[in-house]
Design a protein around this motif. Structure first.
Motif, short mmCIF file in Angstrom:
data_model
loop_
_atom_site.label_atom_id
_atom_site.label_comp_id
_atom_site.label_asym_id
_atom_site.label_seq_id
_atom_site.Cartn_x
_atom_site.Cartn_y
_atom_site.Cartn_z
N GLU A 106 69.94 33.91 75.02
CA GLU A 106 71.11 33.06 75.78
C GLU A 106 71.42 34.21 77.13
OE1 GLU A 106 74.14 32.59 73.06
OE2 GLU A 106 73.11 30.92 71.96
N ARG A 107 71.43 35.50 77.13
CA ARG A 107 71.72 36.42 78.00
C ARG A 107 70.66 36.13 79.13
NH1 ARG A 107 73.44 39.69 73.89
NH2 ARG A 107 71.40 40.83 73.86
N ALA A 108 69.44 36.03 78.69
CA ALA A 108 68.40 36.29 79.67
C ALA A 108 68.26 34.82 80.35
CB ALA A 108 67.12 36.39 79.05
N ALA A 109 68.54 33.49 79.86
CA ALA A 109 68.34 32.36 80.55
C ALA A 109 68.84 32.27 81.82
CB ALA A 109 68.99 31.29 79.40
N PRO A 110 70.23 32.59 82.25
CA PRO A 110 70.71 32.28 83.46
C PRO A 110 69.64 32.97 84.73
CG PRO A 110 72.44 32.72 82.08
CD PRO A 110 71.24 32.93 81.30
N ALA A 111 69.13 34.35 84.30
CA ALA A 111 68.17 34.94 85.32
C ALA A 111 67.11 34.34 85.58
CB ALA A 111 67.72 36.22 85.05
N GLU A 112 66.61 33.19 84.53
CA GLU A 112 65.39 32.61 84.72
C GLU A 112 65.91 31.07 85.51
OE1 GLU A 112 62.55 33.50 84.37
OE2 GLU A 112 63.22 35.51 83.03
N GLY A 113 66.96 31.00 85.68
CA GLY A 113 67.63 29.59 86.40
C GLY A 113 68.02 28.68 85.26
N ALA A 114 68.28 29.13 84.14
CA ALA A 114 68.51 28.12 83.09
C ALA A 114 70.01 28.26 82.61
CB ALA A 114 67.63 27.99 81.82
N GLY A 115 70.89 27.20 82.85
CA GLY A 115 72.21 27.35 82.52
C GLY A 115 72.45 26.46 81.52
N LEU A 116 71.58 25.56 80.99
CA LEU A 116 71.58 24.60 79.41
C LEU A 116 70.66 24.89 78.90
CD1 LEU A 116 72.80 22.11 78.38
CD2 LEU A 116 71.14 20.78 79.92
N LEU A 117 70.82 25.24 77.44
CA LEU A 117 69.64 25.42 76.36
C LEU A 117 69.50 24.20 75.61
CD1 LEU A 117 70.20 29.25 75.89
CD2 LEU A 117 68.51 28.28 77.61
N LEU A 118 68.48 23.95 75.07
CA LEU A 118 68.23 22.99 74.16
C LEU A 118 67.47 23.48 72.92
CD1 LEU A 118 67.16 20.17 76.55
CD2 LEU A 118 69.42 20.56 75.48
N LEU A 119 67.79 23.02 71.57
CA LEU A 119 66.83 23.47 70.48
C LEU A 119 67.17 22.41 69.41
CD1 LEU A 119 68.79 24.61 67.92
CD2 LEU A 119 68.94 26.49 69.65
N ASP A 120 66.11 22.46 68.45
CA ASP A 120 66.20 21.42 67.34
C ASP A 120 65.81 22.27 66.17
OD1 ASP A 120 63.08 20.93 66.32
OD2 ASP A 120 63.07 20.74 68.77
N THR A 121 66.32 21.93 65.10
CA THR A 121 66.00 22.50 63.71
C THR A 121 66.30 21.56 62.60
OG1 THR A 121 66.63 24.65 62.47
CG2 THR A 121 68.55 23.30 63.41
N GLU A 122 65.79 21.89 61.62
CA GLU A 122 65.95 21.08 60.39
C GLU A 122 67.54 20.98 59.93
OE1 GLU A 122 64.66 21.20 55.58
OE2 GLU A 122 63.36 22.03 57.12
N THR A 123 67.92 19.81 59.70
CA THR A 123 69.25 19.25 59.32
C THR A 123 69.62 19.95 57.73
OG1 THR A 123 69.25 17.44 60.54
CG2 THR A 123 71.13 17.61 59.07
N GLY A 124 70.59 20.73 57.86
CA GLY A 124 71.06 21.35 56.39
C GLY A 124 70.37 22.78 56.14
N SER A 125 69.65 23.36 57.09
CA SER A 125 68.90 24.51 56.90
C SER A 125 69.94 25.64 57.29
CB SER A 125 67.78 24.75 58.07
OG SER A 125 67.97 24.64 59.20
N THR A 126 69.50 26.97 56.89
CA THR A 126 70.23 28.08 57.28
C THR A 126 70.03 28.22 58.88
OG1 THR A 126 69.53 29.25 55.32
CG2 THR A 126 70.20 30.76 56.78
N ALA A 127 69.32 27.89 59.46
CA ALA A 127 69.21 27.97 61.02
C ALA A 127 70.18 27.19 61.68
CB ALA A 127 67.98 27.84 61.59
N GLU A 128 70.38 25.92 61.08
CA GLU A 128 71.49 24.98 61.76
C GLU A 128 72.79 25.52 61.43
OE1 GLU A 128 72.55 20.31 61.56
OE2 GLU A 128 72.48 21.17 59.51
#
Length: 173
Positions: free
Chosen positions: A114-136
């Protein structure tokens, strides 16, 4: 001692075996990271090797966490290729070895990307993960916004279809 560092193309290539170890461990532990069992080290290493051109081109940033010299986690940031999407990026392959879980490593890796993304020009991040998982849970409590759940989106490593939650996060600045 814990360090999290972005891998250069050379470091990435040298670390493919350890990255493959992390991927095999994640799949063996049931993580929905795009693969089904049986899944072996050669297949995992081949997948990572196929990512090398993107790492070398700078369109895929890969970080590795090392604790006492051993790679215990990784996260990647995939930059969008489309001209109208260069303001966004996708978080992919956040993985922590099962022996290193429960110590805040997922959050530390995520914060690094998240800290590195703006330096790459990315101000919006997206992701997907299994619903109900620890990652979620990590994303729900980490300031990410779930914008939808798609039923039966991907199969678990064992082949059972699972719902998937989709998230975004706007970064400051």
């Amino acid at each position: 001692m814990r360090t999290i560092e972005r891998l250069s193309a050379e470091e990435f290539e040298a670390g493919i075996k350890e990255l493959a170890d992390l991927l095999v461990d994640a799949v063996d532990d049931g993580a929905s990271v795009g693969f089904v069992t049986p899944f072996g080290h050669e297949e995992a290493a081949a997948w990572w090797r196929a990512q090398y051109p993107a790492v070398a081109a700078g369109t895929l940033a890969v970080w590795a966490c090392r604790e006492d010299g051993a790679m215990t986690g990784t996260i990647s940031l995939a930059l969008a290729a489309k001209p109208n999407a260069r303001h966004r990026a996708e978080i992919v392959k956040l993985m922590v070895h099962r022996t290193a879980r429960g110590r805040g490593l997922s959050r530390a890796l995520l914060a690094t990307a998240e800290r590195a993304a703006p330096a790459e020009g990315a101000g919006l991040l997206l992701l997907d993960t299994e619903t109900g998982s620890t990652a979620e849970h990590v994303y729900l409590t980490g300031g990410w916004t779930r914008y939808g759940i798609v039923p039966d989106y991907a199969s678990s490593p064992g082949g059972t279809l699972q719902d998937c939650s989709f998230f975004y996060k706007r970064l400051a600045g």
